[in-house]
Design an enzyme around this catalytic site. Structure first.
Site, short mmCIF file in Angstrom:
data_model
loop_
_atom_site.label_atom_id
_atom_site.label_comp_id
_atom_site.label_asym_id
_atom_site.label_seq_id
_atom_site.Cartn_x
_atom_site.Cartn_y
_atom_site.Cartn_z
CD GLU A 1 -2.97 -0.87 2.27
OE1 GLU A 1 -4.04 -1.39 2.08
OE2 GLU A 1 -2.53 -0.84 3.24
CG ASP B 1 -12.11 -7.85 -1.73
OD1 ASP B 1 -13.07 -7.69 -1.09
OD2 ASP B 1 -10.84 -7.47 -1.28
#
Length: 268
Positions: A35, A236
Site C-alpha cells: 500500500e 474485491d
C-alpha cells in the site's frame, strides 16, 4: 509565593508543549508494504527514522515534505502508528492510502472510493443512560465523537479534482476502466467476505467500501484536529470470493490508490 509562580510557569509550559502546532509536512500512511510501496519509491532525499519500533521514512514528493509509514493491519496498529506520527512529526495533514472491499454493488475491483466520511462498523455499547450507541468517546474531552468522521473538506475537494487527471490501472477481468466516487468507508477488525455482511453494511451505514484501519486513523486525527482523508481502491467485493480476488488484484488496487495520493501531494 515564588514556588507558586514556578509551578504556574511549569504548568503553562506543559500546556504549550501539548498544543498541536503543525509543521509543513504531509503524512502518508498505509497498512502494509504494497500500500505504501509506490509512495516510498517516489520519495526524493529519503531518510529513515525508527520511533518506538515503527519505521518512518521522510523525504520529498515534487518538493513537498512528506513522512511515510506502514501502520500495520487493524485498528489498534493504525491508531498507534498515527499517534506516534502526530506526536513526533506534527504533520499539517494525513492521507491514508490502501485497498478495500467493495460494498456498493455498482463498484468493481480497481475502482476508487474517496471517503467523504468514515465510521467504525464493529463498535457499540450501552451508555449509563441505557442508550445504545455506536459513537466512540473522545478520551480528551470526554464528549462523544460523531458516528461518522468527516473528511477534511479542502483535501476532499483537491482529491476529487485531482482524480480526473490520474491514469488508473484497470483490473483485467473487469468490464470498464476504473471509476472514482466520493462515499462512505467503514472500518472494522475483520476481513469481510460475506454477501450477508455486505448487505448489512450497505443497509446500516450506506457503506461503499469496508476495510480495517481508516476510521481509527480518522478518529485520532479528528480528536487532534488534524486534517485527514482516507482513499481506498477496491481489491474485491467483500463477498464469498473476496480472499481470492484480494490476493489476485491487491497490487493493482494498491497502486491505483497510491497514484491518487501522490498526485494530491504534488498538487498541494
Amino acid at each position: 509565593m515564588k514556588k507558586l509562580v514556578v509551578a504556574f510557569l511549569l504548568l503553562a509550559q506543559t500546556g504549550l508543549a501539548q498544543r498541536y502546532e503543525p509543521r509543513p509536512v504531509t503524512a502518508l500512511l498505509g497498512a502494509f508494504d504494497e500500500e505504501v510501496k509506490l509512495v516510498q519509491q517516489s520519495l526524493q532525499n529519503r531518510q529513515v527514522q525508527v520511533i518506538n519500533g515503527i519505521t518512518f521514512i521522510t523525504g520529498q514528493v515534487d518538493g513537498h515534505d512528506v513522512v511515510v509509514a506502514e501502520t500495520g493491519i487493524g485498528k489498534v496498529n493504525a491508531a498507534m502508528t498515527t499517534a506516534f506520527m502526530l506526536a513526533h512529526f506534527r504533520p499539517q495533514r494525513v492521507l491514508f492510502t490502501g485497498i478495500a472491499g467493495g460494498t456498493n454493488p455498482d463498484l468493481q475491483p480497481g475502482d476508487i472510493v474517496i471517503a467523504r466520511q468514515t465510521a467504525h462498523h464493529d463498535f457499540g455499547y450501552i451508555t449509563f443512560n441505557r442508550q445504545k450507541t455506536n459513537q466512540t468517546r473522545n478520551a480528551i474531552t470526554k464528549e462523544f465523537n460523531p458516528a461518522y468522521f468527516p473528511a477534511d473538506s479542502a483535501l476532499l475537494k483537491v482529491a476529487v479534482e485531482t482524480a480526473k487527471t490520474v491514469p488508473f490501472e484497470a483490473i483485467p477481468v473487469t468490464s470498464r476502466p476504473p471509476s472514482v466516487i466520493v462515499g462512505t468507508v467503514v472500518t472494522g477488525d475483520v476481513f469481510v467476505s460475506s454477501e450477508e455482511k455486505v448487505q448489512s453494511l450497505r443497509s446500516e451505514y450506506n457503506a461503499d467500501a469496508t476495510e480495517m484501519e481508516g476510521a481509527a486513523v480518522a478518529q485520532v486525527c479528528y480528536q487532534q484536529q488534524v486534517p485527514c482523508l482516507v482513499i481506498r481502491s477496491l481489491s474485491d467485493k467483500a463477498n464469498a470470493n473476496a480472499r481470492n480476488d484480494m490476493l489476485t488484484f491487491f497490487k493493482t488496487a494498491a497502486r491505483n490508490s497510491a497514484k491518487l495520493v501522490l498526485a494530491i501531494v504534488k498538487g498541494l
